[in-house]
Enzyme design. Structure first.
Site, mmCIF file in Angstrom:
data_model
loop_
_atom_site.group_PDB
_atom_site.id
_atom_site.type_symbol
_atom_site.label_atom_id
_atom_site.label_comp_id
_atom_site.label_asym_id
_atom_site.label_seq_id
_atom_site.Cartn_x
_atom_site.Cartn_y
_atom_site.Cartn_z
ATOM 1 N N GLY B 49 71.351 -22.847 -12.355
ATOM 2 C CA GLY B 49 70.990 -24.220 -12.108
ATOM 3 C C GLY B 49 70.865 -25.118 -13.316
ATOM 4 C CG ASP B 178 66.677 -25.488 -4.798
ATOM 5 O OD1 ASP B 178 65.842 -24.727 -5.302
ATOM 6 O OD2 ASP B 178 66.410 -26.570 -4.283
ATOM 7 C CB THR B 179 72.823 -25.137 -7.603
ATOM 8 O OG1 THR B 179 72.465 -26.157 -6.676
ATOM 9 C CG2 THR B 179 74.304 -24.863 -7.487
ATOM 10 C CB VAL B 180 72.968 -19.448 -8.508
ATOM 11 C CG1 VAL B 180 71.452 -19.449 -8.657
ATOM 12 C CG2 VAL B 180 73.358 -19.040 -7.091
#
Lengths: 366, 366
Positions: B49, B178-180
């Protein structure tokens, strides 16, 4: 004062790939027409899908396009901005029993009505999209209440339709007759674009189609620091092909070069049919309507301060046919046309392109 | 034989806009290292993230990245292609309680778990995306059965979490932790990219986030007729900003020019922070990891036929921080790093950029 556009002779062009055929339209110089004082100007171009339009239903498709053009022009003449006019056209296009977008859109595998739609405003660059179950898109696009009530009744009918479809052969080869769209330029030179699609019949629940995807279904961009022209684009065709090529935005970018016709033809040949992202496809199926405008003086020798808007409009498709309609605020009625590939041209491997030019002069200045 | 990459001194660059600050990393020349015969080579770069990473949880974020790198490298060493390796990394990144993507993703307003994810394979140019309720994405990305059973239990916990969130202040300013994602190059030089996002907390049901949108969340493209370099990109940040700039694809296109570092910096400044499509935003929040590779001889004087793969990798962000990890098949363990804007730089208006170079030599040839 307003003007006219001409679609005239058609010639077949050889193209780079031996499989690609292009239909070139020689565009006549726009003529000037007298317009009424105080009336607002503007122009609309709509489509009722790129796919296959049977001769037997040609009249109905054209009629839908005609009404949509009229609705948009009414709005423009009442002083509405491009975005409001394009929305009015879209709702009219969706309404028809002969198009399968919006309310009348296809069902998903669960038997729910699903549709995708988007509108882009060239001035604010705002993009609004919905890809949702029935009811959602209607609210978003300010449909009237009656429509919302109708939705439930229509749903029942569509369950029947679904059963019929399941037992039938594929209704059309490309499954792409379900998209409608419009592009508009208003008196101030603002552009807007819209598109609405029912997507594939019996689609996967939750599938988001090209019509709701940024840069794929529609695009509108007013002239700016890096964009000499205002451009508006609306697409139709096989969703996957339109998404993988981000076709609406690609056309808009290309249209910033001098020759709109050449730019669109090259885009359709090199960025669409010839796209590396579609190299494994047997055929690449899609169509676009585009509009671009710029302020310029039609008569350079006259030094009068006339705010003249030159509007170039084109449609191009690799599908069997594409149904379009167009109208300027000065026209008494819309012109409609079903463009078809020339005999012998193979859908998915050939490009047809046609269009015209139209000059809008602000009546206040005459 | 394999190589090393170096992240070394950091200098602050003035940029075109007075509000933009760039952190430049001077990349050391890659050194050569001895590698074991018969071992496969490859490289992975992951992110947990772009947003704000607190010092107190830094260790946990880094640990997640480390494990994801190791999983990808294990796959590559076992002979897997880039796409399989990138999928393995993504699943590992999603698994952590410290990331909020995939299974542990955010809830929508109806209390349902929703997540978006996509994977792109640079060789086939295939793009697979899901933006769906819990369960769907798991199946799509071949999660194991245990996970699917866990989903229901987690859901109950998340309902609690939802209530806590509603009563709390916003947990993080940008809502973008919340991002990968991951990018990989394998022994054959194939690239792949992946991204997974939980999106916004309490999002609108049915919202399709940037992670599932073509060209926005990830991009991978092997070298081709018009692309001298293979490129892979994965993004993170404010979904709307990433979508409106089609950032992953934009970075990939830019990386086809000679200087990767300069190309990425200019893209982040001119096409992201300076994008006309985000002119009304107070700040433009996002981050990218990019990787590009090409076959070339590291020692031009030696005429040996060594298939050498030069891999350049970079990360850049306009958010407070970005957590990354990277590893080559030859490394004993992954390197991890939390990149932060320099003191005084304003998030949303400044760019940090760092990276390195790595040379992969096929062991069979030594």
């Amino acid at each position: 004062m307003i003007m006219e556009k001409g679609i005239s002779s058609v010639e077949v062009l050889p193209s780079k790939s031996s499989q690609v055929t292009a239909v070139k339209v020689v565009v006549k110089e726009p003529e000037a027409k007298q317009t009424q004082r105080g009336k607002r100007v503007g122009f609309v171009l709509v489509h009722a899908g790129a796919g296959y339009h049977s001769e037997s239903k040609a009249k109905e498709y054209k009629h839908v396009c005609k009404r949509a053009c009229q609705k948009a022009i009414e709005k423009l003449q009442a002083g509405a901005l491009a975005t409001d006019a394009v929305t009015a056209a879209l709702i009219e296009l969706e309404d028809s029993p002969f198009t399968n977008a919006g309310l009348g859109s296809n069902l998903n595998l669960l038997g729910e009505i699903e549709c995708d739609a988007s509108i882009m405003d060239g001035k604010s660059l705002n993009f609004g999209a919905v890809g949702a179950l029935s009811g959602f898109s209607l609210a978003a696009f300010k449909r009237n209440k009656r429509k919302l009530e109708l939705a439930e009744k229509v749903e029942t009918d569509l369950i029947q339709l679904k059963k019929r479809r399941q037992s039938n052969e594929k209704e059309n080869d490309s499954g792409t007759l379900d998209t409608v769209g419009a592009v508009v330029v208003d008196q101030e030179g603002n552009v807007a674009a819209a598109v609405s699609s029912g997507g594939l019949a019996l689609k996967h629940p939750g599938r988001v189609g090209q019509a709701a995807l940024y840069g794929c279904g529609c695009w509108a961009e007013n002239t700016g620091a890096h964009t000499p022209y205002s451009t508006a684009v609306s697409t139709s065709g096989c969703g996957e092909h339109l998404v993988r090529t981000i076709l609406a935005r690609e056309c808009s970018c290309a249209l910033q070069t001098e020759d709109a016709h050449q730019a669109l033809l090259e885009t359709m040949q090199n960025k669409f049919i010839g796209s590396p992202f579609l190299a494994n496809e047997d055929g690449v199926l899609g169509g676009v309507i585009v509009l671009r405008s710029c302020r310029c003086s039609a008569e350079p020798e006259s030094s009068q301060e006339k705010p003249t808007l030159l509007v170039e409009f084109l449609w191009s498709h690799t599908t069997e046919s594409m149904c379009v309609g167009y109208m300027s605020a000065q026209d008494g009625k819309a012109k409609t046309h079903i463009s078809r590939l020339p005999p012998g041209a193979v859908a998915g491997q050939s490009v047809a392109i046609e269009g015209g030019v139209c000059r809008l002069e602000s009546p206040e200045s005459s």
